[in-house]
Motif scaffolding. Structure first.
Motif, PDB file in Angstrom:
ATOM      1  N   LEU A   1      -4.495   1.675  -4.222  1.00  0.00           N
ATOM      2  CA  LEU A   1      -3.790   1.214  -3.027  1.00  0.00           C
ATOM      3  C   LEU A   1      -4.259  -0.181  -2.609  1.00  0.00           C
ATOM      4  O   LEU A   1      -3.443  -1.079  -2.351  1.00  0.00           O
ATOM      5  CB  LEU A   1      -4.003   2.206  -1.888  1.00  0.00           C
ATOM      6  N   HIS A   2      -5.564  -0.376  -2.541  1.00  0.00           N
ATOM      7  CA  HIS A   2      -6.102  -1.656  -2.089  1.00  0.00           C
ATOM      8  C   HIS A   2      -5.868  -2.767  -3.106  1.00  0.00           C
ATOM      9  O   HIS A   2      -5.622  -3.915  -2.724  1.00  0.00           O
ATOM     10  CB  HIS A   2      -7.595  -1.518  -1.789  1.00  0.00           C
TER      11      HIS A   2
ATOM     12  N   THR B   1       0.827  -1.209   0.000  1.00  0.00           N
ATOM     13  CA  THR B   1       0.000   0.000   0.000  1.00  0.00           C
ATOM     14  C   THR B   1       0.860   1.257   0.000  1.00  0.00           C
ATOM     15  O   THR B   1       0.632   2.200  -0.773  1.00  0.00           O
ATOM     16  CB  THR B   1      -0.928   0.007   1.224  1.00  0.00           C
TER      17      THR B   1
ATOM     18  N   ALA C   1      -2.342  -3.990  -2.611  1.00  0.00           N
ATOM     19  CA  ALA C   1      -2.199  -4.770  -1.388  1.00  0.00           C
ATOM     20  C   ALA C   1      -2.798  -6.166  -1.543  1.00  0.00           C
ATOM     21  O   ALA C   1      -2.187  -7.171  -1.157  1.00  0.00           O
ATOM     22  CB  ALA C   1      -2.851  -4.033  -0.221  1.00  0.00           C
TER      23      ALA C   1
END
Length: 347
Positions: free
Chosen positions: A190-191, A177, A194
């Protein structure tokens, strides 16, 4: 299976997917079919000679090289900040793209990777990756650069964050992230990064594909912070892959998107891996998954690169067709960085 094999498989598999998809990235389906036949691009032999990988593999190698630097310092007993090493690595990549690192930013010390000719080419780097680094400020989740950007330039470089077996899953997610936030700020970017890194990490540690995907689905459903579009696209990809008949290239992008943004790239790649999981052997799985992930109207190199990362982490380097490896310029650079990472994590 040795973790070293999975590290090499993931990074080399990603480079193969990238190179295959890069050959058709900017072509629409009619042009692809006119050139390669109704099934589209299936094999490097159809391309008539060695081909190049794109900025996707370049940035993936810089992700890995930043981690390699931090791990090497750790072996010497010196604590290094992994994220700072990755940021400095990306600034070194920025220089290879002909962009001057701002005076306000640190001036990174050159490393072996920077001098390799295959890393000096400009192969359609993402605008957000360039602008996010060129400003000279270290982006963060709290203070993102390009806050509205969710391009796939984050997820396509994120596989190495899942390739360190000693990291706990929480640390994998945090590092991936934070590294994405160096250039992109949208929650989906970002997610997606991740969750992709966590999928790679699970496969690295030996989880079967169905178990790793079930864990991914559980995280997407249980975490209230998951962006709705990421949850929807990836869960839809998993459901569609259960059908007996594979989607056509037209239906693939109609259902999951063209892959220019992070959650779509993840969904298309994951669908390609799952829909071909019944292949006769690991090498055939890689061939079929990458061909499916590359032959469509969208961001073919990114979707096929992500698919290659996943299949390689699942099956290891035994899934890599030797003739395909011989068809990609600079593949030895990928192999060296992958082997160095494997050695540094003690595998």
């Amino acid at each position: 299976m040795a973790i070293a094999s999975k590290i090499r498989g993931s990074l080399l598999g990603g480079a193969l997917g990238d190179a295959l998809g890069y050959a058709v990235e900017f072509d629409r389906l009619p042009a692809i079919r006119e050139r390669f036949g109704s099934a589209g691009l299936q094999d490097f032999s159809q391309l008539g000679g060695p081909v190049d990988f794109s900025d996707d593999t370049q940035m993936t190698l810089y992700s890995a090289d930043g981690l390699n630097e931090a791990l090497a310092w750790a072996r010497e007993g010196v604590r290094a900040d992994e994220l700072a090493c990755v940021w400095l690595a990306y600034l070194r990549w920025l220089k290879t793209q002909g962009v001057t690192v701002p005076e306000s930013a640190p001036q990174p010390v050159p490393r072996w990777l920077d001098a390799q000719p295959v890393m000096q080419h400009q192969r359609h780097p993402g605008k957000a990756c360039l602008s996010g680094l060129a400003g000279g400020a270290m982006g963060s989740v709290a203070r993102p650069v390009n806050p509205d950007s969710k391009g796939c330039g984050t997820i396509m470089r994120a596989a190495p964050f899942g390739l360190i077996p000693q990291l706990a899953p929480e640390a994998v997610a945090r590092l991936s992230t934070d590294a994405a936030a160096l250039t992109h700020g949208h929650p989906s970017a970002l997610h997606s990064s991740a969750q992709f890194s966590l999928l790679i990490h699970g496969l690295l540690l030996g989880a079967p594909l169905d178990e790793a995907v079930s864990a991914l689905a559980g995280r997407l459903q249980d975490d209230p912070g998951t962006p709705p579009e990421l949850r929807e696209r990836v869960l839809k990809a998993i459901d569609l892959a259960r059908a007996a008949e594979r989607l056509s290239p037209e239906a693939l992008t109609a259902e999951l998107g063209e892959g220019w943004v992070a959650e779509e790239a993840f969904a298309v790649a994951l669908y390609a891996v799952l829909a071909t999981a019944g292949a006769a052997d690991p090498e055939q799985h890689l061939r079929e998954a990458l061909a499916l992930a590359a032959t469509h109207d969208g961001d073919s190199d990114s979707t096929a690169s992500i698919a290659g990362n996943i299949v390689g982490a699942l099956h290891g380097d035994g899934a890599l067709p030797p003739s395909w490896l011989a068809s990609v310029n600079g593949i030895e650079v990928v192999d060296r960085i992958a082997s160095e990472l494997a050695a540094l994590v003690g595998e």
